[in-house]
Design an enzyme around this catalytic site. Structure first.
Site, PDB file in Angstrom:
ATOM      1  CG  HIS A  89      47.177  38.933  41.593  1.00 52.30           C
ATOM      2  ND1 HIS A  89      47.057  37.738  40.931  1.00 52.30           N
ATOM      3  CD2 HIS A  89      47.082  39.897  40.646  1.00 52.30           C
ATOM      4  CE1 HIS A  89      46.891  37.979  39.629  1.00 52.30           C
ATOM      5  NE2 HIS A  89      46.892  39.276  39.430  1.00 52.30           N
ATOM      6  N   GLY A 171      50.810  15.349  35.699  1.00 52.62           N
ATOM      7  CA  GLY A 171      50.983  15.017  37.110  1.00 52.62           C
ATOM      8  C   GLY A 171      49.713  15.138  37.917  1.00 52.62           C
TER       9      GLY A 171
END
Lengths: 304, 304
Positions: A89, A171
């Protein structure tokens, strides 16, 4: 006593996905971090060996859900190293996706605000950059999860340094070296529903996924991937039903089965990841037996 | 507010079947008789033109349910004349069958006692003879409804005069000239589930009914009849699922569809008469999409 009776006021659901589906002790630790927060209840934990991924479903008061969400990301980033992680995945972070959904006495805007707060805290407190998606997105091209995640950690950690448009919302620009980045958002209920096929040919699963997804004139709101399951003799059509109000799991199942039959392949079984809403249960039965009329008032326990 | 919260203590369900499915005012009158009794609530009214039959589902306190049951039979016997009644579904009385089912804080024995009380009152107060069946039966060969009803009013009104073994449990031996006899009992929850086929050949519906019923090594607890629908272009496989704990409506649907396909016939649609229990909804979806594991804890609203 049920959690909705215990807790007064607004309730939010959170269904974080973590990049670990094999090491039981890691999954238990993350689960326990969530469960230890007051006014939060874990409803379901689903771990998948092949995906090497776990999906935890929990509900609670909004502030408690935010607290539990940050605590879970902290635990995941301590225990998971994406450089050593393999799974079928796609994923961008140790704590990959953190979606919030309004359940009671709150709306999508409340959840979007909460998601932005959680995303900001994850960067400030854990040094893990974050992206906002779905109803929490602040950039137009970050609404769809797949447009944020692209091909995941290995691709994105170099891309963020080269392409300004790929930088995190909070960030960065560099991703966290072992925990990658987390994608936080607010969304409607979603059903994660997988259909396994008796075939070892992942090409067939990919073809079927292509055929049934909304993008290619398949079912509205349906996302689909074709994946190879290393542990079994199967390939998988892994889907997300995002329009649970119009598409039932049964319709997805039928369509996958039809496409598989065309290719001479049988369905092995299917699985629900996490939970699904009651309307999808009702709609599936209506579709499956061709009821001319049917709703929840026809179920004894729900009508009483 | 839900009826189970309003009412303290035991709750019984009653699902009487009346031999009138066409004259709206007759059905409404019977329904209103039931609804006017204190501590009783009507959950569903299902009328069928072809069957010329209505099924009313109601719940309430045991004594109130008995009262409403007798009141309904009184109204039905005043308004329905079996000599003028025609329909494709077999029937013995104006109020044909009156089954009681324990829902909360009571058991089958309580319902059997209540059924015998209702049966006795119907004879004493209304001069309509009654039979006891299922868990309320006092004769071994009267457990199955079809063994009591046989071919219905026209056959039974002469049979009771000739054959001692056919006499009613209360009253008689002669049936009521216009209201016939009522069959009162206590039973587990049952699902009345019909599948319509795109065919005018009632022989096919009868063949399929034969093939799928328990008697002929079909599904456990399944009863089935093949009927011709005069109003439409369809024939019908009309079923009762009596083992709702093991056979889901979806399995019945699939089996009917399979047998129909063998005969070159398509399913048109299906219908639920009255209500069904939650477990049958869950089991239908499990069967329909081949879930490897599934239960009510996977439904958000039921797990909260």
């Amino acid at each position: 006593m049920s959690v909705t009776k215990q807790l007064k006021g607004p309730i939010v659901e959170c269904v974080p996905n973590f990049s670990e589906g094999r090491r039981r002790e890691v999954i238990d630790t993350i689960r326990n971090e969530i469960d230890s927060v007051l006014y939060v209840k874990v409803l379901d934990v689903h771990s998948d060996y092949d995906h090497n991924r776990s999906v935890i479903t929990f509900v609670g008061k909004p502030a408690a859900v935010a607290e539990a969400g940050v605590a879970a990301v902290r635990a995941a980033s301590r225990l998971i190293d994406l450089r050593k992680h393999e799974g079928v995945h796609p994923r961008l972070g140790a704590a990959d996706v953190i979606p919030l959904t309004p359940i009671r006495d709150c709306d999508m805007e409340d959840c979007a605000r909460l998601a932005r707060e959680v995303a900001k805290r994850i960067w400030n407190e854990l040094d893990i950059p974050t992206y906002l998606y779905a109803h929490a997105a602040v950039k137009k091209d970050r609404i769809r999860l797949e447009d944020v995640r692209l091909k995941g950690f290995e691709q994105m950690r170099s891309l963020v340094l080269k392409d300004k448009n790929r930088r995190p919302d909070f960030g960065g620009p560099a991703l966290h070296p072992t925990a990658g980045a987390s994608i936080v958002g607010a969304r409607d209920p979603l059903i994660a529903f997988n259909v396994n096929l008796k075939s070892r040919d992942v090409g067939i699963a990919k073809e079927i996924a292509e055929a049934i997804r909304e993008k290619n004139s398949g079912l509205v709101g349906l996302k689909a991937l074709g994946l190879k399951l290393s542990s079994g003799r199967c390939v998988q059509v892994s889907t997300n039903i995002t329009r649970t109000d119009v598409v039932s799991p049964f319709r997805v199942y039928e369509l996958v089965k039809e496409e598989a039959t065309k290719r001479g392949v049988q369905v092995a079984c299917s699985e629900l990841v996490g939970l699904m809403p009651l309307c999808s249960l009702i709609d599936s039965v209506r579709d499956a037996v061709m009821f001319d009329s049917f709703d929840r008032s026809r179920i004894i326990e729900l009508d009483l």
